[in-house]
Design a protein around this motif. Structure first.
Motif, mmCIF file in Angstrom:
data_model
loop_
_atom_site.group_PDB
_atom_site.id
_atom_site.type_symbol
_atom_site.label_atom_id
_atom_site.label_comp_id
_atom_site.label_asym_id
_atom_site.label_seq_id
_atom_site.Cartn_x
_atom_site.Cartn_y
_atom_site.Cartn_z
ATOM 1 N N SER A 85 0.829 -1.208 0.000
ATOM 2 C CA SER A 85 0.000 0.000 0.000
ATOM 3 C C SER A 85 0.862 1.255 0.000
ATOM 4 O O SER A 85 0.567 2.227 -0.712
ATOM 5 N N GLY A 101 3.923 1.477 -1.171
ATOM 6 C CA GLY A 101 4.524 1.605 -2.496
ATOM 7 C C GLY A 101 3.546 2.171 -3.503
ATOM 8 O O GLY A 101 3.893 3.032 -4.334
ATOM 9 N N LEU A 102 2.308 1.671 -3.411
ATOM 10 C CA LEU A 102 1.296 2.172 -4.344
ATOM 11 C C LEU A 102 1.037 3.661 -4.110
ATOM 12 O O LEU A 102 0.920 4.447 -5.070
ATOM 13 N N ARG A 107 3.151 5.726 -2.802
ATOM 14 C CA ARG A 107 4.346 6.442 -3.257
ATOM 15 C C ARG A 107 4.313 6.630 -4.774
ATOM 16 O O ARG A 107 4.714 7.676 -5.291
ATOM 17 N N PHE A 108 3.834 5.554 -5.441
ATOM 18 C CA PHE A 108 3.779 5.640 -6.898
ATOM 19 C C PHE A 108 2.724 6.659 -7.331
ATOM 20 O O PHE A 108 2.926 7.434 -8.270
ATOM 21 N N MET A 109 1.602 6.634 -6.650
ATOM 22 C CA MET A 109 0.537 7.550 -7.035
ATOM 23 C C MET A 109 0.850 8.994 -6.633
ATOM 24 O O MET A 109 0.430 9.924 -7.299
ATOM 25 N N PRO A 165 4.212 10.818 -5.982
ATOM 26 C CA PRO A 165 5.670 10.838 -5.856
ATOM 27 C C PRO A 165 6.142 12.068 -5.103
ATOM 28 O O PRO A 165 5.418 13.067 -4.953
ATOM 29 N N ASN A 166 7.385 11.927 -4.592
ATOM 30 C CA ASN A 166 7.965 13.069 -3.880
ATOM 31 C C ASN A 166 8.138 14.259 -4.822
ATOM 32 O O ASN A 166 8.581 14.121 -5.956
#
Ligand code: FES
Length: 360
Positions: free
Chosen positions: A221, A223-224, A226-228, A230-231
């Motif tokens: 979750s 990672g998802l 983070r992907f959705m 991003p920094n």
């Protein structure tokens, strides 16, 4: 003669009894009759006669024999007495014809044995087998001495009480049973221990598995997410205000916005025009940040020594071209507003763009 013969029989019987070693004269038939039933002399005679009539055999023997038994019979009776002591007392009484009517009622089965026992007790010499056995049983065993005494004993009652106790006993035996089946209990305990161990092991394994699954799900979750999302660098806004024109006198290079925005605000002359413009603080050689040298009135790159004039044109070092400009304008409130989203390059002729400077 008849009296002499009768007496001779009595004498023979007395001699036979004395020969047995038991001593004492046997009670004669009349005496036995008197001892056995002394209270019914006159009343029982008719009854005895009736009984004698009903049972002719004992009464008929003396009559048939003419009250004269042979010597062989008398000896046989004496020998029989040796074998069965108590029975001898009754038989002579029955043998006599005169005493038979009186003795038969006395020798009736329920009354004869007690009468003989009483006679023997009185004499203290002779005891029949029944009396001896009765005395022994009475002293040794609590059971019935004879058929006559048996009904009077209350012995059956405690025996009947025992089954009741035994009926109540089963719960006690059931309560004491757990001590015996120790082996099955140990097996059961071992099985329970094994089951408990397996349950704990399986439970812990399942707990670990579920925990790992939960951790994995959480990481997935994250990672998802983070992907959705991003920094994004927290960069300053591309547009920012630096104040009014008066804050930038002629010939002044303002360096206070370098650390935050990377911009020099310069009030200088370019190609004969006094302008306020915003120079980008990036060396055009390899991207280092030059420094403004107020004394030398130039921008000097510390990396490779490139030098730029106040207007941003490169004059020394490896820098291939002049510094770049940001867009600048006078905002609605009169302040100077710099927009870093737009750059202007001199070699491209972009510095002539009015968005690249503000006239003073
Ligand atoms: Fe400035 Fe090389 S980066 S001179």
């Amino acid at each position: 003669m008849a009296d002499k013969k009768k007496m001779s029989v009595a004498e023979i019987l007395a001699a036979a009894r004395s020969a047995d070693g038991k001593g004492g004269a046997p009670p004669s038939a009349p005496q036995a009759a008197v001892e056995s039933e002394p209270a019914q002399p006159a009343v029982e005679k008719p009854a005895a006669e009736k009984l004698a009539a009903d049972k002719p055999k004992p009464a008929a023997k003396p009559a048939a024999g003419g009250a004269r038994p042979s010597t062989a019979d008398i000896l046989a009776m004496a020998r029989a007495k040796k074998e069965a002591g108590g029975e001898a007392a009754a038989k002579p009484a029955a043998a006599k014809p005169a005493a038979a009517p009186a003795a038969k009622p006395a020798t009736a089965k329920p009354a004869a044995k007690p009468a003989a026992a009483v006679g023997a007790a009185k004499t203290g010499v002779q005891r029949d087998t029944a009396s001896i056995l009765a005395a022994a049983r009475a002293g040794a065993k609590p059971g019935p001495v004879s058929k006559a005494d048996a009904p009077t004993r209350p012995a059956p009652k405690p025996r009947e009480a025992k089954p009741a106790e035994e009926k109540a006993a089963p719960p006690r035996t059931v309560a004491t049973l757990p001590s015996k089946p120790l082996k099955p209990a140990k097996k059961g305990e071992e099985a329970e221990d094994r089951r408990g161990f397996l349950q704990i092991a399986l439970g812990s394994a399942m707990a670990v598995g579920f925990s790992a699954l939960a951790v994995t799900g959480g990481l997935f979750s994250l990672g998802l997410a983070r992907f959705m999302f991003p920094n994004v660098l927290a960069e300053p806004p591309s547009k920012f205000k630096v104040g009014f024109k008066d804050a930038f006198p002629s010939g002044k290079v303002e360096t206070k916005y370098v650390p935050q925005y990377g911009v020099w605000v310069v009030n200088g002359d370019f190609q004969g025009l006094q302008q306020i413009y915003a120079l980008k603080t990036v060396c055009t050689h390899l991207g280092c940040t030059p420094s403004w040298l107020e004394a030398e009135q130039k921008f000097k790159c510390p990396c490779h020594g490139s030098g730029f004039y106040k207007d941003g044109v490169n004059f020394e070092g490896p820098a291939p071209r002049p510094l770049e400009r940001y867009a600048i304008r006078v905002a609605d409130d009169g302040q100077l507003e710099i927009d870093k989203s737009k750059t202007f390059q001199e070699e491209l002729g972009q510095w002539a763009d009015p968005d690249s400077y503000v006239t003073v």
